[in-house]
Design a protein around this motif. Sequence first.
Motif, PDB file in Angstrom:
ATOM      1  N   GLY A   1      14.555 -32.927  39.013  1.00 42.61           N
ATOM      2  CA  GLY A   1      15.372 -32.090  39.895  1.00 42.61           C
ATOM      3  C   GLY A   1      15.468 -30.658  39.422  1.00 42.61           C
ATOM      4  N   SER A   2      16.672 -30.266  39.010  1.00 43.77           N
ATOM      5  CA  SER A   2      16.849 -28.907  38.481  1.00 43.77           C
ATOM      6  C   SER A   2      17.078 -28.899  36.970  1.00 43.77           C
ATOM      7  N   GLY A   3      16.903 -30.071  36.319  1.00 49.84           N
ATOM      8  CA  GLY A   3      16.881 -30.121  34.853  1.00 49.84           C
ATOM      9  C   GLY A   3      18.193 -30.406  34.163  1.00 49.84           C
ATOM     10  N   VAL A   4      19.189 -30.927  34.866  1.00 48.26           N
ATOM     11  CA  VAL A   4      20.512 -31.131  34.256  1.00 48.26           C
ATOM     12  C   VAL A   4      20.459 -32.141  33.110  1.00 48.26           C
ATOM     13  N   VAL A   5      19.812 -33.281  33.331  1.00 47.45           N
ATOM     14  CA  VAL A   5      19.721 -34.297  32.272  1.00 47.45           C
ATOM     15  C   VAL A   5      19.023 -33.721  31.046  1.00 47.45           C
ATOM     16  N   LEU A   6      17.967 -32.959  31.262  1.00 47.34           N
ATOM     17  CA  LEU A   6      17.188 -32.425  30.143  1.00 47.34           C
ATOM     18  C   LEU A   6      17.960 -31.365  29.366  1.00 47.34           C
ATOM     19  N   GLN A   7      18.764 -30.552  30.055  1.00 54.06           N
ATOM     20  CA  GLN A   7      19.548 -29.560  29.320  1.00 54.06           C
ATOM     21  C   GLN A   7      20.587 -30.241  28.438  1.00 54.06           C
ATOM     22  N   GLU A   8      21.201 -31.301  28.939  1.00 54.49           N
ATOM     23  CA  GLU A   8      22.190 -32.017  28.124  1.00 54.49           C
ATOM     24  C   GLU A   8      21.521 -32.751  26.963  1.00 54.49           C
TER      25      GLU A   8
ATOM     26  N   ASP B   1      20.217 -32.413  20.714  1.00 51.45           N
ATOM     27  CA  ASP B   1      19.150 -32.300  19.706  1.00 51.45           C
ATOM     28  C   ASP B   1      18.066 -33.360  19.910  1.00 51.45           C
ATOM     29  N   LEU B   2      17.781 -33.681  21.171  1.00 48.63           N
ATOM     30  CA  LEU B   2      16.721 -34.623  21.512  1.00 48.63           C
ATOM     31  C   LEU B   2      15.531 -33.860  22.092  1.00 48.63           C
ATOM     32  N   ASN B   3      14.333 -34.363  21.871  1.00 47.21           N
ATOM     33  CA  ASN B   3      13.140 -33.782  22.485  1.00 47.21           C
ATOM     34  C   ASN B   3      13.126 -34.124  23.974  1.00 47.21           C
ATOM     35  N   ILE B   4      12.704 -33.201  24.806  1.00 47.47           N
ATOM     36  CA  ILE B   4      12.838 -33.373  26.253  1.00 47.47           C
ATOM     37  C   ILE B   4      11.497 -33.267  26.967  1.00 47.47           C
ATOM     38  N   TYR B   5      11.322 -34.170  27.940  1.00 50.45           N
ATOM     39  CA  TYR B   5      10.164 -34.159  28.829  1.00 50.45           C
ATOM     40  C   TYR B   5      10.664 -34.508  30.232  1.00 50.45           C
ATOM     41  N   GLY B   6      10.007 -33.933  31.239  1.00 44.93           N
ATOM     42  CA  GLY B   6      10.433 -34.204  32.601  1.00 44.93           C
ATOM     43  C   GLY B   6       9.274 -34.103  33.576  1.00 44.93           C
ATOM     44  N   SER B   7       9.493 -34.669  34.750  1.00 48.18           N
ATOM     45  CA  SER B   7       8.510 -34.553  35.823  1.00 48.18           C
ATOM     46  C   SER B   7       9.224 -34.706  37.160  1.00 48.18           C
TER      47      SER B   7
ATOM     48  N   PHE C   1      18.712 -21.928  29.640  1.00 49.51           N
ATOM     49  CA  PHE C   1      19.665 -22.720  28.877  1.00 49.51           C
ATOM     50  C   PHE C   1      19.351 -22.693  27.381  1.00 49.51           C
ATOM     51  N   LEU C   2      18.088 -22.852  27.032  1.00 46.92           N
ATOM     52  CA  LEU C   2      17.706 -22.865  25.611  1.00 46.92           C
ATOM     53  C   LEU C   2      18.017 -21.528  24.939  1.00 46.92           C
ATOM     54  N   LYS C   3      17.835 -20.442  25.672  1.00 50.22           N
ATOM     55  CA  LYS C   3      18.181 -19.119  25.129  1.00 50.22           C
ATOM     56  C   LYS C   3      19.691 -18.956  25.025  1.00 50.22           C
ATOM     57  N   LEU C   4      20.418 -19.415  26.056  1.00 55.09           N
ATOM     58  CA  LEU C   4      21.876 -19.303  26.074  1.00 55.09           C
ATOM     59  C   LEU C   4      22.505 -20.026  24.887  1.00 55.09           C
ATOM     60  N   LYS C   5      22.025 -21.225  24.604  1.00 56.31           N
ATOM     61  CA  LYS C   5      22.597 -22.065  23.545  1.00 56.31           C
ATOM     62  C   LYS C   5      21.905 -21.850  22.197  1.00 56.31           C
ATOM     63  N   LYS C   6      20.919 -20.916  22.169  1.00 55.27           N
ATOM     64  CA  LYS C   6      20.186 -20.608  20.942  1.00 55.27           C
ATOM     65  C   LYS C   6      19.572 -21.869  20.331  1.00 55.27           C
ATOM     66  N   LEU C   7      18.943 -22.660  21.203  1.00 55.24           N
ATOM     67  CA  LEU C   7      18.275 -23.887  20.785  1.00 55.24           C
ATOM     68  C   LEU C   7      16.799 -23.605  20.521  1.00 55.24           C
ATOM     69  N   PRO C   8      16.120 -24.478  19.763  1.00 56.93           N
ATOM     70  CA  PRO C   8      14.695 -24.261  19.472  1.00 56.93           C
ATOM     71  C   PRO C   8      13.857 -24.137  20.744  1.00 56.93           C
ATOM     72  N   LYS C   9      12.850 -23.288  20.686  1.00 57.20           N
ATOM     73  CA  LYS C   9      11.980 -23.090  21.839  1.00 57.20           C
ATOM     74  C   LYS C   9      11.177 -24.355  22.127  1.00 57.20           C
ATOM     75  N   VAL C  10      10.890 -24.573  23.417  1.00 58.86           N
ATOM     76  CA  VAL C  10      10.090 -25.709  23.866  1.00 58.86           C
ATOM     77  C   VAL C  10       8.999 -25.160  24.772  1.00 58.86           C
ATOM     78  N   ASN C  11       7.785 -25.673  24.622  1.00 59.87           N
ATOM     79  CA  ASN C  11       6.702 -25.280  25.529  1.00 59.87           C
ATOM     80  C   ASN C  11       6.914 -26.014  26.850  1.00 59.87           C
ATOM     81  N   LEU C  12       7.711 -25.420  27.718  1.00 62.43           N
ATOM     82  CA  LEU C  12       8.131 -26.094  28.937  1.00 62.43           C
ATOM     83  C   LEU C  12       6.963 -26.356  29.886  1.00 62.43           C
ATOM     84  N   GLN C  13       5.936 -25.538  29.830  1.00 63.33           N
ATOM     85  CA  GLN C  13       4.789 -25.730  30.719  1.00 63.33           C
ATOM     86  C   GLN C  13       4.064 -27.048  30.422  1.00 63.33           C
TER      87      GLN C  13
END
Length: 415
Positions: free
Chosen positions: A229-236, A241-247, A264-276
Amino acid sequence: MIKYAFLFGNHPTLSLAELLSFLTNHKILFGKYTLLNDILVIDIQRSPNSIAELQNQLGGIIKILVIKDEFRGKVFELEKILTPEKLIKEFFAQKDRKINFGISVYAEPDPTYAELNWLNNFAYNIKRKLKDQYSIRYVEDRSMRLSSVQVENNQLIDTGAEISLIRDRDQYYVAKTLSVQDFQSYSQMDWDKPSPDAKSGMLPPKVAQILLNLTRSNRTHIIYDPFCGSGVVLQEAALLDLNIYGSDISDDAVENTINNLDWFLKLKKLPKVNLQTHIKEVDATKIKWDKLNSAEVAIVTEPYLGPPLKKILFGRDAEKISNELGELYYQFFVNLKKNFSSVKRIGMVFPIFKTRDGLRYVEILDEIKQLGYTPKQVLPQDLIKKDPGISKRGGFLYARPDSMLIRELFFFEKK
């Protein structure tokens, strides 16, 4: 063990299930507990500081408190326990600048007017006794039940204390609030994201967090959401501190998820993820993703719940939508069995439609069980009998007052 109290949100059964699942899955030792409507008193083998740190990981918990004392009898005996000296030594966070304090009451049965009036006068007496020596302010609430907003805005935890009196008939617990829910953060995550999408559903962040905690175990390191959807589960999940994948089958949904997660990752200063590479456009009933076929993966998702509703459905319309969704969900589980056989834990939302003829469910649980996925009930049987927070088939219920559908949350375990 130390005795704590957890204040639940508007769906206490769901909050209780989340808390007990979290403690069990994270191997946090706990003992006996007492459920008092929307508050749980429980023994846990952890220090107050470490328990307070759990606040941001628990979507259904409004406040966490530590029990400092307890007694039997009448409320008026509190005066013997909460002396000015004890408040300064054991309750107030500091004494070098202004002390802000308040009193909340959680009682079964509800406190009488005389008891509330006495407690209010008691608080003012505390202020009078200490004002010559300290700068002190009493934060008053007419209901004597301070909200997390009042506690936070008045800085009670940092400058003084929120003192809570919890009553179970003639048993009283005297507690100090350790933490409150970060209401500003939830609001920001819900409404400020750059690419919201009402069409794909507006899963509240709190509910996403609860579903994650119901589903994951201490072995879970990766969360996969096949209807992102719009990524709510993945942001939480990222916040936990879990690795995230979505489709998602929708290219718009994939784009929205990437935009929202990048923000969200920038806002919370979380580690970068190769979202592509972590977010794909693909049909959840056909996808094969070998990297995610692992026991370390938990699937947590709110799938397509049907078209946006503007009014209560007629029974025949709800039946048509339910049948279409049932086929989608069934094919999703068929694909899980085929291509994700190593994934053992699935958390999923089902819709229950409010219709003019009553409630309409998506009736495919028996078919899902035949595929080897069994809905698990995490609460003791004696707690769930005739509980309005649990559906007739064992799902946890969540609904906003004005919603035209009810979310039914399930945790499935693969045999």
